[in-house]
Design a protein around this motif. Structure first.
Motif, short mmCIF file in Angstrom:
data_model
loop_
_atom_site.label_atom_id
_atom_site.label_comp_id
_atom_site.label_asym_id
_atom_site.label_seq_id
_atom_site.Cartn_x
_atom_site.Cartn_y
_atom_site.Cartn_z
N TYR A 80 18.24 60.18 -24.34
CA TYR A 80 19.07 58.98 -24.44
C TYR A 80 18.23 57.73 -24.66
O TYR A 80 18.57 56.88 -25.47
N GLU A 81 17.12 57.66 -23.95
CA GLU A 81 16.29 56.45 -24.04
C GLU A 81 15.83 56.23 -25.48
O GLU A 81 15.74 55.09 -25.94
N ASP A 82 15.53 57.30 -26.21
CA ASP A 82 15.10 57.15 -27.61
C ASP A 82 16.20 56.53 -28.47
O ASP A 82 15.92 55.92 -29.49
N LEU A 83 17.42 56.76 -28.06
CA LEU A 83 18.55 56.31 -28.88
C LEU A 83 19.10 54.94 -28.46
O LEU A 83 20.01 54.41 -29.09
N GLN A 84 18.52 54.41 -27.40
CA GLN A 84 19.02 53.13 -26.84
C GLN A 84 19.19 52.04 -27.89
O GLN A 84 20.23 51.37 -27.91
N PRO A 85 18.19 51.80 -28.79
CA PRO A 85 18.36 50.70 -29.74
C PRO A 85 19.59 50.87 -30.62
O PRO A 85 20.35 49.91 -30.85
N GLU A 86 19.82 52.10 -31.11
CA GLU A 86 20.98 52.35 -31.98
C GLU A 86 22.27 52.15 -31.17
O GLU A 86 23.24 51.54 -31.65
N ALA A 115 18.44 53.37 -16.61
CA ALA A 115 18.16 52.07 -16.00
C ALA A 115 19.29 51.64 -15.05
O ALA A 115 19.71 50.49 -15.04
N GLY A 116 19.81 52.58 -14.30
CA GLY A 116 20.80 52.27 -13.27
C GLY A 116 22.22 52.15 -13.76
O GLY A 116 23.16 52.04 -12.98
N LEU A 120 25.96 55.33 -22.36
CA LEU A 120 27.09 55.13 -23.28
C LEU A 120 27.00 56.17 -24.39
O LEU A 120 26.02 56.18 -25.15
N MET A 121 27.99 57.03 -24.48
CA MET A 121 27.97 58.06 -25.51
C MET A 121 28.95 57.72 -26.62
O MET A 121 30.16 57.65 -26.37
N ALA A 413 29.76 63.55 -33.59
CA ALA A 413 29.77 62.10 -33.39
C ALA A 413 28.43 61.46 -33.69
O ALA A 413 28.30 60.25 -33.64
N GLY A 414 27.40 62.27 -34.00
CA GLY A 414 26.16 61.68 -34.48
C GLY A 414 24.95 61.81 -33.56
O GLY A 414 23.89 61.27 -33.87
N LEU A 415 25.08 62.51 -32.43
CA LEU A 415 23.87 62.78 -31.63
C LEU A 415 23.11 63.89 -32.33
O LEU A 415 23.70 64.93 -32.68
N CYS A 416 21.81 63.69 -32.55
CA CYS A 416 21.02 64.70 -33.26
C CYS A 416 19.90 65.21 -32.38
O CYS A 416 19.04 64.44 -31.97
N ARG A 417 19.91 66.48 -32.10
CA ARG A 417 18.87 67.13 -31.30
C ARG A 417 18.67 66.36 -29.99
O ARG A 417 17.58 65.97 -29.61
N TYR A 418 19.75 66.17 -29.31
CA TYR A 418 19.81 65.34 -28.10
C TYR A 418 19.69 66.22 -26.86
O TYR A 418 20.44 67.20 -26.71
#
Ligand code: AMP
Length: 605
Positions: A80-86, A115-116, A120-121, A413-418
């Motif tokens: 998830y953290e990798d995807l945070q900016p998007e 981060a507490g 958001l998915m 929905a667009g999650l890739c190799r999550y």
């Protein structure tokens, strides 16, 4: 037309005949599981071709390729953290095709946190159909094992939770809230196998007291017709039992007089229950007699005598509630029917009446593209030495029986190799689709309801709270924790061993230690605080002060059982009975959080 079920039920009661609708559902399961690998190949190609022009896939130069080799060699495995900016950009209102070619319809707020805050998915409208499809398979499977479920009702305690809007205007809410508020649920066609005692008005009421009150009242009214009792998770059903313990008098009064508790003010509930409520003094007397003696053992079958099973998830962290459920249900079967998350619904249990310890979920290959990261304990995140490069991911049809894997998904929905964070063990196959035992969620130390507290969060909370002791020149030298589910709701217990410099004049008293409890709660993640504040599904946090030297005794005990003295680390969570007994026998005082921590539905920006 009646047909024979195609699902083998060795170990179960079936097979028996089932009607046409069920037959179709069972055939669908057969078709998907017989062709697991080709369905997966098709699902991946479908996801990649529709999302070919998304920013995310273009970034990795997939160039429209839809095959596994290209996908696996070019797209990274992420968290998830990798995807945070998007995700942040979508939340802020960027409507371009970042992850998905289909518009993001809303965010689903996971009980997993980052981060507490809840993760958001992103989701898309058509995912609702996929979830609905999985739901539609559950009763046809159950009907193979439990006959006659069309002859009565289900008492299910279902709730919506608060929702917010992201700065860009998208709704953010839990997946079940999204589902219950959808037309798929609200205007579902009549199905004799899915008649619930709870009216939609009660389920959709955002106030948890009024919602529970109305659902319990309806459940009591229809007490003879109830054939199954359930909630999503075991903790939810126990909360309902606790509610009955606390409110049976008022409930019985309402039933006796045919009036509704004035604390229920929601107009749509009042309107809907006004049609149901008729004075029934006989039923009220029955309920009072069953509840007034303080005898709660077997209360479920006493109040709802036709209950055939409890429908609740008791796998994973919820297994801690099995003994309590057995106590209240007199040992009724516990059915764990499905395995799902905010990111994606995964699959179902094809033998729903098996023992909880034997539950295996069959992942449905049509739901998403699934990969499996071989999981070895030595690769765990807490290992400080640098781990070897992770092994390649394995496809759904290629996992091996007995091995453990972490689930990795690629969704419509667009999650890739999550990386979902769930560890699963393969127990066998249904046709060519593997079946999985849910082993655990990674990095979860404490869990009572949907909260998941990890080691770092607990450490941070202890550090923050212990600052209150600085004035007293006192420090926390060691700590551990325990999820206490002996009472309802359960609560976190933190054992502290203190170093008090001046025990005569500066020993911390009850006041400061209760403030420490609250300070810890304030530091825990938003799901924990929501459970405390809005759902009342977690009780006040407790600090138990243990005698000095207790943690050394704990180490001696571990070493006497074979732990290496060099590698010994204080366990940050305990639940092994001899250790609990040791700790509890050294407790000198215990302190509870005096009030609820802060929580609002809104996310900080
Ligand atoms: P959430 O994203 O809040 O919906 O939580 C989803 C998570 O709940 C999953 O990733 C699992 O860790 C857990 N979960 C869901 N279904 C089950 C189940 N049947 N057994 C055990 N854990 C489950």
């Amino acid at each position: 037309m009646a047909i024979e079920s195609p699902i083998s039920s060795s170990g179960g009661v079936g097979p028996r005949t089932c009607d046409e609708k069920d037959a179709k559902a069972l055939e669908f399961i057969q078709e998907m599981t017989k062709n697991a690998d080709s369905v997966q190949e098709k699902v991946l190609a479908e996801i990649l071709s529709r999302n070919a022009k998304t920013e995310y896939l273009e970034r990795y130069k997939l160039d429209g390729a839809t095959d596994r080799n290209n996908f696996k060699s070019k797209i990274p495995v992420i968290t998830y953290e990798d995807l945070q900016p998007e995700i942040q950009r979508i939340a802020n209102g960027d409507r371009s095709a970042i992850l998905s070619a289909h518009p993001i319809s809303e965010f689903l707020t996971s009980s997993g946190t980052s981060a507490g805050e809840r993760k958001l998915m992103p989701t898309i409208q058509e995912e609702l159909d996929r979830r609905q499809l999985l739901y539609s398979l559950l009763m046809p499977v159950m009907n193979l094992y439990v006959p006659g479920l069309d002859k009565g009702k289900g008492l299910y305690f279902l709730f919506v939770k608060s929702e917010t809007k992201t700065p860009g205007g998208l709704l953010a809410r839990p997946v079940l809230t999204s589902y219950y508020k959808s037309d798929h649920f609200k205007t579902r066609p009549y199905d004799p196998y899915m008649v619930y005692t709870s009216p939609n008005e009660a389920i959709l009421c955002p106030d948890s007291f009024q919602s529970m009150y109305a659902q319990m009242l309806c459940g009591l009214y229809h007490q003879k017709e109830v054939l199954r009792v359930g909630a999503v998770f075991a903790s939810g059903l126990l909360r309902a039992i606790r509610f009955l313990q606390l409110h049976w008098e008022q409930l019985a009064k309402d039933i006796s007089t045919g009036t509704l508790n004035p604390k229920v003010i929601d107009p749509s509930i009042r309107q809907c229950l006004s049609q149901l409520l008729k004075p029934n003094p006989q039923l009220a007397t029955f309920i009072s007699t069953e509840c007034s003696g303080g005898q709660w053992e077997g209360i479920i079958p006493r109040i709802w005598p036709n209950t055939k099973y409890l429908d609740v998830i008791v796998t994973g962290a919820m297994a801690q509630y099995i003994p309590t459920l057995d106590y209240y249900s007199g040992g009724l079967p516990l059915a764990c029917t499905m395995y799902a998350s905010s990111e994606c619904y995964f699959g179902l249990n094809l033998k729903p009446m098996c023992k909880p310890s034997e539950v295996s979920y069959t992942i449905m290959p049509n739901m998403a593209y699934f990969e499996f990261l071989p999981h070895h304990r030595s690769f765990s995140a807490t290992d400080s030495s640098s781990p070897p490069a992770p092994p390649p991911l394995v496809d759904l049809a290629d996992v091996e029986v007995g091995k453990e894997y972490e689930l990795v998904i690629t969704t419509y929905a667009g999650l890739c190799r999550y990386r979902v964070g769930d560890i699963l063990r393969v127990t066998g196959f249904h046709n060519s689709a593997p079946q999985f035992h849910f082993v655990r969620r990674k990095n979860v130390l404490l869990s009572i309801d949907s909260d998941k507290t990890d080691e770092a969060e607990l450490q941070n909370a202890v550090e923050n709270a212990s600052q209150l002791l600085e004035e007293l020149e006192t420090s926390v030298v060691e700590y551990t924790s325990y999820a206490d589910t002996n009472s309802i709701p359960g609560h976190y217990v933190i054992y502290w061993e203190l170093l008090v410099k001046d025990p005569i004049t500066k020993h911390p008293g009850d006041y400061v230690l209760t403030q420490c409890c609250l300070a810890m709660e304030e530091c825990l993640n938003s799901v924990y605080r929501q459970c405390r504040v809005a759902d009342n599904s977690i009780g006040p946090l407790e600090i138990r002060i243990v005698k000095s030297g207790t943690f050394e005794e704990l180490m001696d005990y571990a070493i006497s059982r074979g732990a290496s003295i060099n590698q010994y680390k204080v366990p940050r969570c305990v639940n092994f009975t001899p250790i609990m007994e040791l700790l509890d026998s050294r407790v000198v005082s215990s302190h509870f959080s005096p009030t609820c921590p802060h929580w609002t539905p809104n996310r900080p920006n």
